[in-house]
Motif scaffolding. Sequence first.
Motif, PDB file in Angstrom:
ATOM      1  N   GLY A  27     -22.235  21.590  22.982  1.00 38.79           N
ATOM      2  CA  GLY A  27     -21.623  22.315  24.257  1.00 38.79           C
ATOM      3  C   GLY A  27     -20.237  23.108  24.393  1.00 38.79           C
ATOM      4  O   GLY A  27     -20.787  24.378  25.472  1.00 38.79           O
ATOM      5  N   ALA A 165     -23.561  17.528  26.152  1.00 45.62           N
ATOM      6  CA  ALA A 165     -22.838  18.581  26.933  1.00 45.62           C
ATOM      7  C   ALA A 165     -23.460  18.138  28.343  1.00 45.62           C
ATOM      8  O   ALA A 165     -24.843  18.433  28.673  1.00 45.62           O
ATOM      9  CB  ALA A 165     -22.138  19.909  25.935  1.00 45.62           C
ATOM     10  N   ARG A 180     -17.969  17.018  26.862  1.00 45.70           N
ATOM     11  CA  ARG A 180     -18.545  16.969  25.728  1.00 45.70           C
ATOM     12  C   ARG A 180     -18.347  16.155  24.633  1.00 45.70           C
ATOM     13  O   ARG A 180     -17.714  15.222  24.464  1.00 45.70           O
ATOM     14  CB  ARG A 180     -18.129  18.315  24.743  1.00 45.70           C
ATOM     15  CG  ARG A 180     -18.277  19.785  25.819  1.00 45.70           C
ATOM     16  CD  ARG A 180     -17.340  20.896  25.081  1.00 45.70           C
ATOM     17  NE  ARG A 180     -17.251  22.442  25.672  1.00 45.70           N
ATOM     18  CZ  ARG A 180     -17.001  23.249  25.396  1.00 45.70           C
ATOM     19  NH1 ARG A 180     -16.596  23.616  24.429  1.00 45.70           N
ATOM     20  NH2 ARG A 180     -16.687  24.383  26.174  1.00 45.70           N
ATOM     21  N   ASP A 182     -19.688  15.544  20.663  1.00 44.58           N
ATOM     22  CA  ASP A 182     -19.451  16.744  19.686  1.00 44.58           C
ATOM     23  C   ASP A 182     -20.243  15.802  18.569  1.00 44.58           C
ATOM     24  O   ASP A 182     -21.156  16.678  18.335  1.00 44.58           O
ATOM     25  CB  ASP A 182     -17.948  17.073  19.360  1.00 44.58           C
ATOM     26  CG  ASP A 182     -17.863  18.416  20.128  1.00 44.58           C
ATOM     27  OD1 ASP A 182     -18.430  18.758  21.366  1.00 44.58           O
ATOM     28  OD2 ASP A 182     -16.828  18.748  20.426  1.00 44.58           O
TER      29      ASP A 182
END
Length: 236
Positions: A27, A165, A180, A182
């Motif tokens: 994202g 994302a 988001r 990650d």
Amino acid sequence: MTWSIIARDSSTGQFGIAVATRFFAVGAVVPYIAAGIGGIATQALVNPYYGIDGLTLLREGRNPREVVEALIAADAGCESRQLHIMDAGGQIAAHTGSECVDWCGHIEGNGFSIAGNMLAGARVLDDTANTYIASENLPFPQRLIAAMRSGEAAGGDKRGKQSAALLIYGDEEWSDLDLRVDDHIDPLAELERLEQVSRERWVHFRKCLPSRKNPAGITDRGIIDAGIEAAIADEK
């Protein structure tokens, strides 16, 4: 190393991008949106300036094909990159470099564009598209996630999963929703959970924040809390 969908919600005018990959923090580098202008996803060997400079060109009035051609002409590494663009008028353009890893490609439909590389196969994009089309009754964020979940079920990124994302813009220059994931064992499932959590208070609270039409927003905490509770009650 990624697949993504860019779409515009016909009922609200919102632009959205959902993306997933077997790579850290997707994202942060793939999705770019300008309110009322369009959306760009830059992927494979990502070039963030495709998003940054591409939105500038869209603002200047260039159409998506002109933007793609300008970006790749200025980039000696363009054959290792993939990007796709959709503007506010629904025009779409894409580029998949000859050095992108199979399976790679792009498809588009009415109000959406989907591109991917290093995927399990073409069905990833096809199933993403089919679910997006079939899910028009869902709220826009949920529709985008559902589409991506179908692409994942078809094989997704052939290396596996790591990040995902969801970015959505409405009328303002800052996002309506920016979620988001990650680094996660099941990033799209976690993205779906975060979207559910966003509906508990965030999406209602956001309406109280400053906007171009109401630069001060709502600052009375009592009014804010009452508005949130009323919005939540209306949804039950």
